[in-house]
Write an enzyme that holds these catalytic residues in place. Structure first.
Site, short mmCIF file in Angstrom:
data_model
loop_
_atom_site.label_atom_id
_atom_site.label_comp_id
_atom_site.label_asym_id
_atom_site.label_seq_id
_atom_site.Cartn_x
_atom_site.Cartn_y
_atom_site.Cartn_z
N ASP A 28 26.52 73.97 32.14
CA ASP A 28 27.45 72.85 31.92
C ASP A 28 26.84 71.74 31.08
OD1 ASP A 28 29.50 74.02 33.36
OD2 ASP A 28 28.99 72.99 35.23
N ARG A 62 22.26 61.14 44.00
CA ARG A 62 23.06 60.66 42.85
C ARG A 62 22.81 59.21 42.47
NH1 ARG A 62 22.97 65.51 41.41
NH2 ARG A 62 24.66 66.88 42.04
N ASP A 104 30.53 64.08 43.64
CA ASP A 104 29.42 63.58 42.83
C ASP A 104 29.88 62.69 41.69
OD1 ASP A 104 27.36 64.70 44.33
OD2 ASP A 104 27.64 66.66 43.38
N SER A 143 27.30 77.63 44.04
CA SER A 143 26.99 76.37 43.36
C SER A 143 25.98 75.65 44.23
CB SER A 143 28.27 75.55 43.20
OG SER A 143 27.92 74.20 42.96
#
Ligand code: ARG
Length: 402
Positions: free
Chosen positions: A13, A95, A124, A176
């Site tokens: 990605d 994050r 996220d 994932s």
């Protein structure tokens, strides 16, 4: 737009985002990648070459392991922050730190925008966007996965190839994953069916409890003002301590969590977590608080744990409320010093002993032996006053039934 800082992992990605940004914002756009080491156990040096090959202009790589533990993980541990009572928030805590560092780079580099590869249906994106908005409200936020219409890995690879970009083709996992020192989040693939037991290959930080040793391990974890400082009497730096517990947790299959959780965007999702270190430390910390916190502080703090976890989960790390809660929590931890003895055995961690120089446990008050110093007679008057409202209500109810 001239310059953007991209949260970069080197995966498909974030690699495809590079040509996509150029196509959208022009060839002159300068793309600065940012990669952080939060203990995901991957060598980040090779990302330099990878990023440039994918068309980036520059890359920053930071080792944030220590800062992650001391400034994000430990405050959450002291707060007892478990989302919906179970998830130790490994991903959610990572994050805001990454976002903060990206903002520092963006300010230094005079960038106009920050960019991340989060999807439009996860949590996220909220955490990144809110951290950016709080720390640098003037920066534009770009989230390509919310904009582009590519839906599969194949489409992304095709897009990259069309743009002459060398994308990394790594071995594909059916899940994932997001991994750091506080644990691993595992989603997708067969796990999307909440009735399906996670296959063994979903796990990496823990061996199966049934494979674990038939002999329990006894360990002692010591805390100083709520912060874990040593294992079995050996003082350890945060990273060493976490690595030591990670090994023990792996061996004994500690900290596998399987839950359906409520995402911020309204979706319920089935999540598997592995959090051996968090599971051991939360148990130990809670036990020491049981010994050292005054009753009302303890009860009040438990309510706050719930709110604190929600704030972390909801991406409110830099909010004034979360910071004010931290001040309260830090004050409660003044007395949380001492040792906890734990038994690790086939997937479970059990507290088997605790002691503290600040203990509020008074054996002379608690005992049922002759040593007892508690004034039993005083209980009667206390209960009479404590129960007076109930007694009065009871009399009224009895009268009204007549
Ligand atoms: N559900 C967890 C959370 O919201 C895990 C998210 C995992 N993220 C990922 N990029 N795989 O914190």
């Amino acid at each position: 737009m001239k310059k953007v800082v991209l949260a970069y992992s080197g995966g498909l990605d974030t690699s495809v985002i590079i040509p996509w940004l150029r196509e959208k914002y022009g060839n002159d756009l300068s793309i600065v990648c940012y990669a952080a080491d939060l203990g995901q156990g991957k060598e980040l040096e090779p990302l330099k070459e990878k990023a440039i090959k994918s068309g980036a202009n520059d890359i920053y790589i930071d080792d944030l392991k220590k800062e992650f533990l001391t400034d994000y993980v430990y405050p959450a541990l002291k707060a007892g922050a478990l989302y919906e009572g179970q998830y130790p928030l490994a991903t959610a805590l990572g994050r805001p730190l990454i976002a903060k560092k990206m903002v520092e780079v963006a300010l230094k580099e005079n960038a106009d925008a920050v960019c991340h590869g989060c999807t439009g249906k996860g949590n996220d994106q909220v955490r990144f966007d809110l951290a950016f908005a709080t720390l640098a409200p003037h920066l534009k936020i770009i989230a390509p996965l919310r904009e582009w219409d590519m839906k599969s890995r194949e489409e992304e690879i095709e897009y990259a190839q069309k743009h002459g970009i060398d994308v990394p083709v790594t071995k594909q996992t059916p899940y994932s994953l997001d991994l750091n020192l506080w644990g691993q989040s595992i989603e997708c693939g067969v796990l999307e069916n909440p009735w399906t037991e996670p296959p063994e290959d979903a796990y990496k930080l823990t061996q199966a409890p049934e494979q674990a040793s038939d002999t329990p391990a006894y360990i002692t974890v010591s805390f100083d003002k709520g912060i874990p400082k040593s294992v079995d009497g050996t003082d350890l730096e945060p990273l060493e301590l976490v690595e030591k517990l990670a090994k023990l947790g792996y061996d004994h299959g500690i900290g596998r969590i399987d839950m359906v959780e409520n995402r911020l965007v309204g979706i319920k999702s089935r999540e598997i977590y592995e959090a051996p270190v968090a599971t051991i430390l939360f148990e130990a910390h809670k036990a020491l608080e049981g010994l050292t916190l005054e009753r009302e502080v303890s009860h009040y703090k438990q309510k706050m744990s719930h709110d604190y976890a929600n704030m972390v989960y909801y991406g409110q790390w830099f909010s004034p409320l979360r910071q004010a809660m931290d001040a309260f929590i830090t004050s409660t931890q003044e007395w949380v010093t001492g040792d906890v003895r734990l038994k690790l055995f086939k997937g479970s961690v059990t507290v088997v002993g605790r002691k503290s120089p600040n203990s509020l446990y008074d054996e002379a008050l608690a005992t049922y032996t002759e040593e007892d110093v508690f004034d039993h007679a005083s209980a009667e008057g206390f209960i009479r006053c404590f129960g007076l409202p109930l007694q009065v209500t009871g009399s009224r109810d009895l009268k009204s039934k007549k």
